[in-house]
Design an enzyme around this catalytic site. Structure first.
Site, short mmCIF file in Angstrom:
data_model
loop_
_atom_site.label_atom_id
_atom_site.label_comp_id
_atom_site.label_asym_id
_atom_site.label_seq_id
_atom_site.Cartn_x
_atom_site.Cartn_y
_atom_site.Cartn_z
N HIS A 260 33.04 15.06 -107.66
CA HIS A 260 31.82 15.79 -108.00
C HIS A 260 31.81 16.06 -109.50
O HIS A 260 32.86 16.30 -110.09
CB HIS A 260 31.77 17.12 -107.23
CG HIS A 260 30.40 17.69 -107.15
ND1 HIS A 260 29.85 18.44 -108.17
CD2 HIS A 260 29.46 17.62 -106.18
CE1 HIS A 260 28.63 18.80 -107.81
NE2 HIS A 260 28.36 18.30 -106.61
N ASP A 314 29.05 15.59 -98.84
CA ASP A 314 28.72 14.42 -98.02
C ASP A 314 29.86 13.96 -97.12
O ASP A 314 29.68 13.05 -96.32
CB ASP A 314 28.30 13.24 -98.93
CG ASP A 314 26.94 13.49 -99.56
OD1 ASP A 314 26.08 14.08 -98.89
OD2 ASP A 314 26.74 13.10 -100.74
C1 ACO Z 1 25.26 15.36 -102.87
C2 ACO Z 1 26.03 14.69 -103.92
O1 ACO Z 1 25.45 14.08 -104.77
S1 ACO Z 1 27.71 14.91 -103.93
C3 ACO Z 1 28.30 13.36 -104.62
C4 ACO Z 1 28.12 12.24 -103.64
N1 ACO Z 1 28.65 10.97 -104.17
C5 ACO Z 1 29.79 10.40 -103.72
O2 ACO Z 1 30.48 10.92 -102.85
C6 ACO Z 1 30.11 9.07 -104.34
C7 ACO Z 1 31.57 9.02 -104.81
N2 ACO Z 1 31.79 9.89 -105.93
C8 ACO Z 1 31.43 9.53 -107.21
O3 ACO Z 1 30.93 8.43 -107.44
C9 ACO Z 1 31.67 10.52 -108.33
O4 ACO Z 1 32.68 11.43 -107.97
C10 ACO Z 1 30.37 11.26 -108.75
C11 ACO Z 1 29.31 10.24 -109.17
C12 ACO Z 1 29.83 12.08 -107.58
C13 ACO Z 1 30.62 12.23 -109.89
O5 ACO Z 1 31.40 11.62 -110.80
P1 ACO Z 1 31.32 11.73 -112.40
O6 ACO Z 1 31.36 13.12 -112.83
O7 ACO Z 1 30.17 10.92 -112.90
O8 ACO Z 1 32.68 11.06 -112.74
P2 ACO Z 1 33.03 9.51 -112.74
O9 ACO Z 1 32.34 8.73 -111.68
O10 ACO Z 1 32.85 9.07 -114.16
O11 ACO Z 1 34.57 9.57 -112.37
C14 ACO Z 1 35.56 10.14 -113.21
C15 ACO Z 1 36.91 9.58 -112.79
O12 ACO Z 1 37.20 9.98 -111.44
C16 ACO Z 1 37.28 8.85 -110.59
N3 ACO Z 1 36.54 9.16 -109.36
C17 ACO Z 1 35.42 9.91 -109.25
N4 ACO Z 1 35.03 9.95 -107.98
C18 ACO Z 1 35.90 9.21 -107.27
C19 ACO Z 1 36.00 8.86 -105.91
N5 ACO Z 1 35.11 9.26 -105.02
N6 ACO Z 1 37.02 8.06 -105.53
C20 ACO Z 1 37.93 7.64 -106.43
N7 ACO Z 1 37.88 7.93 -107.74
C21 ACO Z 1 36.87 8.70 -108.15
C22 ACO Z 1 36.57 7.73 -111.35
O13 ACO Z 1 37.01 6.48 -110.92
C23 ACO Z 1 36.95 8.06 -112.75
O14 ACO Z 1 38.30 7.68 -112.94
P3 ACO Z 1 38.84 7.18 -114.38
O15 ACO Z 1 38.65 8.36 -115.30
O16 ACO Z 1 40.25 6.83 -114.11
O17 ACO Z 1 37.95 6.03 -114.76
O1 OAA Z 2 25.20 18.82 -107.72
C1 OAA Z 2 25.29 17.59 -107.67
O2 OAA Z 2 25.42 16.86 -108.69
C2 OAA Z 2 25.27 16.87 -106.39
C3 OAA Z 2 25.34 17.77 -105.20
O3 OAA Z 2 26.38 18.20 -104.79
C4 OAA Z 2 24.09 18.15 -104.56
O4 OAA Z 2 23.00 17.81 -105.04
O5 OAA Z 2 24.14 18.85 -103.52
#
Ligand code: ACO
Ligand code: OAA
Length: 378
Positions: A260, A314
Site C-alpha cells: 500500500h 483487497d
Molecule cells: C484498494 C487498493 O487500491 S489497495 C491496493 C491494491 N493493489 C494491490 O494489491 C496490487 C499489489 N500491490 C501493489 O502493486 C503496490 O503495493 C501498490 C501499487 C498498491 C502501492 O505501491 P507503491 O507505493 O506504488 O509502491 P511500488 O509499487 O513502487 O512498490 C515499492 C516496492 O515494494 C514492492 N512491492 C509493492 N507491492 C508489492 C507486492 N504486492 N508484492 C511484492 N512486492 C511489492 C515493489 O516491487 C517495490 O520493490 P523495489 O523497491 O524493490 O522495486
Molecule cells: O488508499 C489507496 O491508495 C487505496 C486504498 O486502499 C483504497 O482506496 O481503499
C-alpha cells in the site's frame, strides 16, 4: 518555478479534507474522526454513508429520512436495464457499471452543481441505484431477469436478495454491511482523486462517479480483490503457498492484495475483514481459500515485512464474497457500490471551494524542430 517531480504524486497533498484520515504507520483509519472498527461494531453502511457525506452522525430523524430516501430510489428505469441487455454478456461488470452510471446521468438533472437540494438527490440516487445495477448485471448476463429491490429489506439484505431472489441469512447481511463500511472511503486514493479531477471541471456527479469507476477497475487499485482470489485458486492448497510466494517474488512479480502507498503495517481493514470471514465461516462452514490465504500471508511475511509490505483491504474481502457465492469479477463492482459514498463526499466537499485541477509537467522533449515532409523522411 522549478518543482520536485514526485512520480505518482507520492506524498504530495492534492486537497484539504475533513472526510477521513489514515495513519499508515499505526494502521488507523478514521471516517470523520471515528475509527472504522467502531463503525463496523456499531453503525450500518447507510448511516456511515450519511456520516461521510454530511459530516456528522445523523439524528434519529435524519437517519430515518435518509434511509427512506435511499430505499425509495433503489429502482432503476427499465431503459437502463434495456441498455444493459444490449451490452456483451462476457464484458467486465465494471464496464457495465460504468456505462449504466454514465447513462443514469442522462435521466436526471445534475448539471447545476450549485443547486444544493439537487446535489442531495443525486447523492441519494447514486448510493441507492449502484447496488441495483450491479445485481441486475449479475443476472442479466446469465440470461435471467433483474430482480427489483424490496422496500422492506435493509440495504445489504436487499442487495443480496436482488442477487439471488432469496432473503440471505442475517449473518450474511451483517458481514456484507461491514464490508461496505470498510470500503466506503479512503482519503486520496486513485479513484477518489480521479473523481475529484472530473468534479473540478464542475461536471455532474454521474460523470464524476463514472470516471471514478473507471479508475477503480485497475488491478493496482480496486481490481486487486478479483486478482487475489484468482491467485488463491491458482495456488490451490495451503501446502503450495510457500513455493508460490517464493517463486512469484523471485520472478519480480507482485503478490496481489499486498502493499500500500500509505500503510506500512497490515491494513486495519484487512484485519477486520479477516475476522469477518471467520465470523461467516462459523455460521456456514469454512472456505479452502481462507486456509491458502493464511499460508500466503505467513510465507509473504518472511520476505515482505522488512519492506513494510502487508495485506491490504483487497486480500481477505474476496474470500467473503466467494463464500457468499458471488462471481469473482463482481468483487470490484461491490467495492464501487460502497465507495460511491466516499467519492460523493469528496465531490460535495470540493464544491465548497472548487479549483480546477490543472497540474504542471516537466517537459522532457525537444524544441525548435522542423517539420519534415513525408517523402523526405527515412
Ligand atoms: C484498494 C487498493 O487500491 S489497495 C491496493 C491494491 N493493489 C494491490 O494489491 C496490487 C499489489 N500491490 C501493489 O502493486 C503496490 O503495493 C501498490 C501499487 C498498491 C502501492 O505501491 P507503491 O507505493 O506504488 O509502491 P511500488 O509499487 O513502487 O512498490 C515499492 C516496492 O515494494 C514492492 N512491492 C509493492 N507491492 C508489492 C507486492 N504486492 N508484492 C511484492 N512486492 C511489492 C515493489 O516491487 C517495490 O520493490 P523495489 O523497491 O524493490 O522495486
Ligand atoms: O488508499 C489507496 O491508495 C487505496 C486504498 O486502499 C483504497 O482506496 O481503499
Amino acid at each position: 518555478m522549478p518543482h520536485d517531480f514526485m512520480p505518482g504524486l507520492a506524498g504530495v497533498p492534492a486537497a484539504k479534507s475533513a472526510i477521513s484520515d489514515v495513519d499508515g504507520a499505526r494502521g488507523v483509519l478514521e471516517y470523520r474522526g471515528i475509527r472504522v472498527e467502531e463503525l463496523c461494531a456499531s453503525s450500518s453502511y447507510l448511516e456511515t454513508a450519511y456520516l461521510l457525506l454530511f459530516g456528522h452522525l445523523p439524528s434519529r430523524g435524519e437517519l430515518s429520512k435518509w434511509t427512506e430516501d435511499v430505499t425509495r430510489h433503489r429502482r432503476v428505469k427499465f431503459t437502463i436495464i434495456d441498455l444493459m441487455k444490449c451490452l456483451p454478456e462476457h464484458g467486465h461488470p465494471m464496464d457495465a457499471l460504468q456505462a449504466a452510471v454514465a447513462a443514469l446521468g442522462m435521466f436526471y438533472p445534475g448539471r447545476n452543481v450549485k443547486d444544493v437540494e439537487n446535489n442531495y438527490w443525486s447523492a441519494v440516487r447514486l448510493v441507492a441505484k449502484l447496488p441495483t445495477i450491479v445485481a441486475a448485471w449479475a443476472r442479466l448476463r446469465r440470461g435471467d431477469e433483474a430482480i427489483p429491490p424490496r422496500d422492506d429489506l435493509e440495504f445489504s439484505e436487499n442487495f443480496l436478495y436482488m442477487m439471488t431472489e432469496s432473503v440471505p441469512p442475517a449473518v450474511w447481511s451483517e458481514v456484507f454491511d461491514d464490508c461496505l463500511i470498510l470500503h466506503a472511503e479512503h482519503t486520496m486514493n486513485a479513484s477518489t482523486f480521479t473523481g475529484m479531477i472530473t468534479a473540478s471541471t464542475l461536471a455532474d456527479p454521474y460523470t464524476v462517479v463514472a470516471s471514478s469507476i473507471g479508475s477503480l477497475k485497475g488491478p493496482l487499485h480496486g481490481g486487486a480483490n478479483e486478482e487475489v482470489v484468482q491467485m488463491l485458486k491458482e495456488i490451490g492448497t495451503p501446502g503450495h503457498a510457500r513455493e508460490f510466494v517464493v517463486q512469484r517474488l523471485a520472478d519480480k512479480r507482485k503478490l496481489m492484495g499486498f502493499g500500500h502507498r500509505v500503510y506500512k503495517v497490515k491494513d486495519p481493514r484487512a484485519v477486520i475483514l479477516q475476522s469477518l470471514s471467520v465470523k461467516l465461516f462459523k455460521a456456514c462452514g469454512s472456505s479452502p481459500l481462507y486456509d491458502v490465504a493464511v499460508e500466503v500471508e505467513r510465507a509473504a511475511s518472511e520476505h515482505l515485512d522488512a519492506k513494510g509490505i502487508y495485506p491490504n483491504v483487497d486480500f481477505y474481502s474476496g474470500i467473503i464474497y466467494d463464500k457468499m457465492g458471488i462471481d469473482v469479477d463482481l468483487f470490484t463492482p461491490l467495492f464501487a457500490m460502497a465507495r460511491v459514498s466516499g467519492w460523493l463526499a469528496h465531490w460535495l466537499e470540493q464544491l465548497h471551494e472548487n479549483k480546477l485541477f490543472r497540474p504542471d509537467q516537466i517537459y522532457s522533449g525537444e524544441h525548435n524542430r522542423s517539420y519534415v515532409p513525408l517523402n523526405e523522411r527515412s
